[in-house]
Enzyme design. Sequence first.
Site, PDB file in Angstrom:
ATOM      1  N   ASP A   1      -6.983  11.247   3.057  1.00 51.89           N
ATOM      2  CA  ASP A   1      -7.393  11.471   1.668  1.00 51.89           C
ATOM      3  C   ASP A   1      -8.882  11.795   1.619  1.00 51.89           C
ATOM      4  OD1 ASP A   1      -7.715   8.635   2.507  1.00 51.89           O
ATOM      5  OD2 ASP A   1      -8.664   8.427   0.551  1.00 51.89           O
TER       6      ASP A   1
ATOM      7  N   ASN B   1      -9.742   1.201   7.716  1.00 47.47           N
ATOM      8  CA  ASN B   1     -11.127   1.150   8.194  1.00 47.47           C
ATOM      9  C   ASN B   1     -11.264   0.884   9.686  1.00 47.47           C
ATOM     10  OD1 ASN B   1     -11.748   1.594   5.547  1.00 47.47           O
ATOM     11  ND2 ASN B   1     -12.535  -0.452   5.148  1.00 47.47           N
TER      12      ASN B   1
ATOM     13  N   TYR C   1       0.794  -1.223   0.000  1.00 44.55           N
ATOM     14  CA  TYR C   1       0.000   0.000   0.000  1.00 44.55           C
ATOM     15  C   TYR C   1       0.834   1.284   0.000  1.00 44.55           C
ATOM     16  CZ  TYR C   1      -3.609  -3.344   1.237  1.00 44.55           C
ATOM     17  OH  TYR C   1      -4.458  -4.418   1.224  1.00 44.55           O
TER      18      TYR C   1
ATOM     19  N   TYR D   1      -4.969  -0.918   9.694  1.00 44.04           N
ATOM     20  CA  TYR D   1      -5.571  -0.680   8.383  1.00 44.04           C
ATOM     21  C   TYR D   1      -6.596   0.443   8.511  1.00 44.04           C
ATOM     22  CZ  TYR D   1      -3.128  -4.731   6.604  1.00 44.04           C
ATOM     23  OH  TYR D   1      -2.145  -5.601   6.242  1.00 44.04           O
TER      24      TYR D   1
ATOM     25  N   HIS E   1      -4.694   6.184  -0.960  1.00 45.08           N
ATOM     26  CA  HIS E   1      -5.310   6.027   0.363  1.00 45.08           C
ATOM     27  C   HIS E   1      -4.298   6.265   1.489  1.00 45.08           C
ATOM     28  CE1 HIS E   1      -9.210   5.249   1.896  1.00 45.08           C
ATOM     29  NE2 HIS E   1      -9.101   3.978   2.179  1.00 45.08           N
TER      30      HIS E   1
ATOM     31  N   ASN F   1     -14.273   5.814   5.793  1.00 45.49           N
ATOM     32  CA  ASN F   1     -14.338   4.762   6.803  1.00 45.49           C
ATOM     33  C   ASN F   1     -13.308   4.918   7.922  1.00 45.49           C
ATOM     34  OD1 ASN F   1     -16.562   3.465   5.699  1.00 45.49           O
ATOM     35  ND2 ASN F   1     -15.301   2.262   4.315  1.00 45.49           N
TER      36      ASN F   1
END
Length: 185
Positions: free
Chosen positions: A91, A66, A14, A64, A19, A112
């Site tokens: 973001d 969320n 990632y 992570y 994100h 989220n």
Amino acid sequence: MKMIVGLGNIGAKYAQTRHNVGFMIVDEIAAKLNVDFKTSKFEAEVATAFVNGEKVLLVKPSTYMNDSGRAVGPLMTYYNIDPAELLVVHDDLDLPLGKVRLKQKGSAGGHNGIKSILSHVGDQHFKRVKVGIEHPQKMSVVDYVLGKFTPAQLPLFNDAKITAVAAVESWLAGTDFAAVMNQYN
């Protein structure tokens, strides 16, 4: 004490994705303050700095995106940080690419990571630095946010990163957040 949280997803897969804008900006702030992140017991990487004699925690949740609140809530409780001293960098699909928008409070707006923080903190009165990544045209939202900036997009993001870092530095230097908002919005 202030806490600045950058939102993103952990792992090389990632790194540098849209994100992970929050991680990238908090990394830049840590570099400017010459501090390193260390893994904490609160499911986050944390760097500690002192700015004008005030302790500042830079945080990258390792839960992570969320589930970011799972790290943020316990850190705030442990360090007794008031929501007014929390700033979250993330973001925003609803802002044009490269646009930076500062807010003093508000709802999750469909994000989220912010939704998770709201549920764990129990208060919407925390500051946000939102960095526009724009909405994808012909791609799923998940694929888009987990993708990297295109060569054409990168200069706009780099300009936004400079602006976001400057706004955070201004707040850390003691400027009232409303004045920072007036300057950078």
